[in-house]
Design an enzyme around this catalytic site. Structure first.
Site, short mmCIF file in Angstrom:
data_model
loop_
_atom_site.label_atom_id
_atom_site.label_comp_id
_atom_site.label_asym_id
_atom_site.label_seq_id
_atom_site.Cartn_x
_atom_site.Cartn_y
_atom_site.Cartn_z
N ASN A 9 8.77 -3.04 -6.36
CA ASN A 9 9.00 -3.86 -5.17
C ASN A 9 8.37 -5.22 -5.44
OD1 ASN A 9 9.13 -5.03 -2.65
ND2 ASN A 9 7.73 -3.59 -1.66
N LYS A 11 8.51 -7.84 -3.68
CA LYS A 11 8.10 -8.51 -2.43
C LYS A 11 8.54 -9.99 -2.45
CE LYS A 11 4.53 -5.08 -1.86
NZ LYS A 11 3.24 -4.71 -1.32
N HIS A 95 9.07 -0.17 5.15
CA HIS A 95 7.85 -0.50 4.41
C HIS A 95 6.77 -0.92 5.42
CE1 HIS A 95 5.05 -2.56 1.79
NE2 HIS A 95 5.60 -1.90 0.79
N GLU A 97 4.86 -3.24 5.47
CA GLU A 97 4.84 -4.68 5.73
C GLU A 97 5.95 -5.09 6.68
OE1 GLU A 97 4.67 -6.01 1.66
OE2 GLU A 97 2.67 -5.16 1.48
N GLU A 180 3.39 6.09 1.28
CA GLU A 180 2.53 4.94 0.96
C GLU A 180 1.44 4.82 2.02
OE1 GLU A 180 4.53 1.87 -1.69
OE2 GLU A 180 5.00 1.33 0.37
N GLY A 186 -1.75 -2.73 -1.98
CA GLY A 186 -2.24 -4.06 -2.35
C GLY A 186 -3.76 -4.18 -2.28
N SER A 226 -1.06 0.80 -4.79
CA SER A 226 -1.95 0.48 -5.93
C SER A 226 -1.70 1.36 -7.15
CB SER A 226 -3.42 0.53 -5.51
OG SER A 226 -3.67 -0.45 -4.51
P1 PGA Z 1 1.04 -2.18 -4.39
O1 PGA Z 1 2.25 -2.19 -3.34
O2 PGA Z 1 1.49 -1.39 -5.58
O3 PGA Z 1 0.79 -3.63 -4.70
O4 PGA Z 1 -0.11 -1.53 -3.70
C1 PGA Z 1 3.01 -1.03 -3.12
C2 PGA Z 1 4.07 -1.32 -2.08
O5 PGA Z 1 3.80 -2.12 -1.17
O6 PGA Z 1 5.17 -0.76 -2.11
#
Ligand code: PGA
Length: 264
Positions: A9, A11, A95, A97, A180, A186, A226
């Site tokens: 992803n 982003k 997601h 976010e 997740e 993140g 992560s």
């Molecule tokens: P990350 O993000 O690997 O940077 O923690 C995962 C995601 O948001 O799908």
């Protein structure tokens, strides 16, 4: 057992030129074609170019979000029909976010409504994607406060059941769900692999409770939050984890290719 899947992803990162360079390096790194399905989800603007550059490879392309209405006066939105027109194969839905605050505490409360997906809108998006033959990658996960209150399973059950409301078992055969934990996205803080495996198995049993054992067995349940080359071997070795959804570490070709190999 379904083929493992690793999704990157990207982003809101990378210009079209940078996205092109990344996918070119990645397809070179993966030219030996490991026995793993690989999807990258660039920002919308890079999708046509990335699609072109992956044409003769086994890397598939996903979008990061979708709006559920086909067309009309919805400024700024992109529909499932439009993604289908670009031959997009997968799409993230729900997601953390897009469900809320982008994981950031400093986002003003008054703006949350602009981003907040609900279980109902997630469900509408899934139905719109299935109608056009795109594979949804449904993201579910608890916040730290919910985990500390012992509500992890309750939150995930509500999210999975809400997302799949009215979806036929037969439509779940290519489906993907990513567990997740919001507190691990993140942050560099990974969920312990055994705990990640346990929750992924809970996701699958919840899917079985609203569909069938066969359909649930065919769904790929990923772990995200992560994931890095240093922890992917252990995470993907867990019973119940069929691969990963990778954010930050998918922005670097060699590291992402290493994560893909962990799943092979
Ligand atoms: P990350 O993000 O690997 O940077 O923690 C995962 C995601 O948001 O799908």
């Amino acid at each position: 057992m379904p083929t493992k899947l690793v999704v990157g992803n990207w982003k809101m990162n990378l210009s079209v030129a940078q996205a092109s360079a990344l996918v070119t390096a990645l397809t070179d790194d993966l030219s030996a074609r490991p026995n793993v399905d690989v999807v990258v989800c660039p920002p919308y603007l890079s999708i046509p170019r990335v699609k072109e550059l992956t044409r003769n490879t086994h890397v598939k392309v996903g979008a990061q979000d979708v709006f559920w209405v086909e067309e009309g006066a919805f400024t700024g939105q992109v529909s499932s029909k439009m993604l289908h027109d670009q031959c997009v194969d997968y799409c993230l839905v729900g997601h953390s976010e897009t469900r809320g605050k982008f994981g950031k505490l400093e986002v003003p409360e008054s703006t949350i409504g602009f981003f907040a997906e609900t279980d109902e809108t997630v469900n509408l998006k899934i139905k719109a994607l299935l109608y056009y033959g795109l594979v949804p990658i449904l993201c579910v996960g608890e916040t730290l406060a919910e985990r500390e209150a012992g509500r992890t399973e309750a939150v995930i059950e509500t999210q999975v059941k809400g997302a799949l409301e009215g979806v036929e078992s037969a439509e779940l055969y290519s489906f993907v769900v990513a567990y997740e934990p919001v507190w691990a996205i993140g942050t560099g803080q990974t969920c312990e692999s055994e705990e990640a495996g346990r929750v992924c198995r809970f996701v699958r049993s919840t899917i079985a409770s609203v569909s069938s054992d066969d359909a649930a067995a065919s769904v790929r349940v990923l772990y995200g939050g992560s994931v890095k080359p240093t922890n992917s071997d252990e995470l993907f070795a867990q019973d119940g984890i069929d691969g990963g959804l990778v954010g930050g570490a998918s922005l670097e070709a060699d590291g992402f290719a290493r994560i893909v190999l962990s799943a092979s």
